[in-house]
Design a protein around this motif. Sequence first.
Motif, PDB file in Angstrom:
ATOM      1  N   LEU A 196      35.065  32.783  -4.713  1.00 38.39           N
ATOM      2  CA  LEU A 196      33.675  32.898  -5.145  1.00 38.39           C
ATOM      3  C   LEU A 196      33.206  34.348  -5.050  1.00 38.39           C
ATOM      4  N   ASP A 199      27.069  36.507  -8.175  1.00 34.55           N
ATOM      5  CA  ASP A 199      26.714  36.588  -9.589  1.00 34.55           C
ATOM      6  C   ASP A 199      25.200  36.485  -9.735  1.00 34.55           C
ATOM      7  N   LEU A 202      23.068  34.313 -12.326  1.00 39.70           N
ATOM      8  CA  LEU A 202      22.886  32.854 -12.226  1.00 39.70           C
ATOM      9  C   LEU A 202      21.424  32.477 -12.044  1.00 39.70           C
ATOM     10  N   GLY A 231      24.638  22.828 -10.011  1.00 38.65           N
ATOM     11  CA  GLY A 231      25.668  23.769  -9.589  1.00 38.65           C
ATOM     12  C   GLY A 231      25.530  25.026 -10.430  1.00 38.65           C
ATOM     13  N   THR A 232      26.604  25.419 -11.076  1.00 39.18           N
ATOM     14  CA  THR A 232      26.547  26.591 -11.956  1.00 39.18           C
ATOM     15  C   THR A 232      26.631  26.202 -13.428  1.00 39.18           C
ATOM     16  N   VAL A 270      22.260  31.784  -5.276  1.00 38.74           N
ATOM     17  CA  VAL A 270      23.605  31.904  -5.844  1.00 38.74           C
ATOM     18  C   VAL A 270      24.618  31.187  -4.957  1.00 38.74           C
ATOM     19  N   GLN A 274      26.774  27.656  -6.071  1.00 41.90           N
ATOM     20  CA  GLN A 274      28.245  27.685  -6.072  1.00 41.90           C
ATOM     21  C   GLN A 274      28.806  26.641  -5.119  1.00 41.90           C
ATOM     22  N   ASP A 277      28.932  23.148  -6.563  1.00 42.92           N
ATOM     23  CA  ASP A 277      30.163  22.899  -7.331  1.00 42.92           C
ATOM     24  C   ASP A 277      31.293  22.453  -6.411  1.00 42.92           C
ATOM     25  N   ARG A 278      31.442  23.102  -5.263  1.00 48.47           N
ATOM     26  CA  ARG A 278      32.516  22.749  -4.329  1.00 48.47           C
ATOM     27  C   ARG A 278      32.293  21.342  -3.764  1.00 48.47           C
TER      28      ARG A 278
END
Length: 622
Positions: A196, A199, A202, A231-232, A270, A274, A277-278
Amino acid sequence: MAGISFTFAPSSYVVSVRNPVSVFVSPKSFFKTNDLKSKRQQKQHYVCVCECTGRGGVDSNSAVVAGDDMFCVNTSNDECDVDYLGQSTKGDLHLKYGINGQTDVAWKGPIEEVARLQAIEAEGLLKDLGIQDPSSSRHSSRGIFCTRTLNLRSISAIGYDMDYTLMHYNVMAWEGRAYDYCMENLKAVGFPVDGLAFDPDLVIRGLVIDKEKGNLVKADRFGYVKRAMHGTTLLSTQTVSEMYGRELVDLRNESRWEFLNTLFSVSEAVAYMQMVDRLDEGIIPADLGALDYKGLYKAVGKALFRAHVEGRLKSEIMSKPELFVEPDPELPLALLDQKEAGKKLLLITNSDYIYTDKMMRHSFNRFLPNDMNWRDLFEMVIVSARKPEFFQMSHPLYEVVTSDGLMRPCFKARPGGLYSGGSAQMVENFLGIHGDEILYVGDHIYTDVSVSKVHLRWRTALICRELEEEYNALIHSREHRAKLVELLNQKEVVGDLFNQLRLALQRRNTGRPAQTLAATHMDDKELTESVQNLLIVMQRLDEKIAPMLEEDGEHFSKRWGYLSRAGLWDKSHLMRQIEKYADIYTSRVSNFLNYTPFMYFRSQEQTLAHDSYSFYQSQNKP
């Protein structure tokens, strides 16, 4: 006839003033533009100097400040009134003596004509001096924008936040390091963070985290969700409608919604998106417990909090401030103007003394004249203020007495003092002023602006650096938006005819004799074909308009569009908060340098859906 002519000179000069009778202002007596620019580069300040002629008066060898014998300033609340806009006249300049109305140009002729001529002359003079007039400044990325009328002359004290207000950080550098430390802390307790990277694209300020669904959303001024990201991954318009069509974002529900008030929120948002998502991928170890999205948010917040509390982040920044701070040479001069105009300046920050002193010395001292240091600007400095509680309740006040931050209890503040803790009420008592005589300037819509406005009725200013980028993005997208508006207007006209013909067809099919005017001379076949053709045109227009709407705002953020807008026409939830709580807003404190400490900010006309005046004005443009 006795009189006075005005010119400019360095403020270190003195001038003799004789008994004035009438005032004459000549543009020819001012410095040429090139001379003035060179003087500005030397950081010299200029005052108006009076050359007087006439009989009697003050001895020519007497040294007095220009205008002292002519003017007086309202300083006492007891002597002050309110003007026709309801603003206090405290700080307004008045003449001490009467002026000979027989000779002075200001008294000759109807005021409308006098004002028109004076305005033309003033515009020319400002242009010759290389000074942008306030009305033009409003239409620039460095403008100060007014939501509630504010007479800056009536403000006795101006308080400033420090981080992202008096000091702007490089977001990629500062928030990037905060993100790195956060991820280190998450990894230390077992979270999978490998691969990761930070970013910042985002997220933008003003979004809202939905801690129940693991989403980041953008809402309009009413709280309706217009865009969302899980998530992203950006969600489709259809998915957003299905998910949020029947509920509003309610910031009072803090257990669910988290508003991104400031740029300090970027690293946290951010990291959280992320990690969502995990979590969805199912790779977060089971020994960390049965985490839902809300529990995950707490874990990320705790990791980021540790990054700040442990001190490693701030130690790194203090060791190399040039890597994290974007200097603004004009900012200290803007504050110096305010101080010299009689404003009492305050620094009220949540940062500790060691950090505050290091960063302020780096950002201010080299740009101040005459060996001044940053402390010389402020009537009072308060560190570790614990905002927003600072504005709501009282905490013990401590005086910082050593350069390494040692403190002792304090029961009475003194001018130029350095303190820790305390409360806004204590500041008001120390200054002897209250409420709307104080302007507070900060970057956090809640901690700085909302709370000081709601609890104390202080006047407020919001600093939002992204305004500069958004302003320029709006300029770049003018052609795109004009084409989009044209297509929408075309669809509206075509749609109006389509609806009339559809209604006529409906009435004819049910055997009703009443017909709309549009279909009076059409037979059944012609009416049906017309409806069909118009429907095809509108469907094709939709296919053209939909992607253009998605693209609108991508010059600012490809994911979220403009900061202040939600969709083509409406305002964002952030913009609604700004309008509600911030009297003025701008991109940086140094923008005050373009306005003078005596500016009278007037709010602009607010357009209404039924506002016929604006419509007829647009129709009757030459």
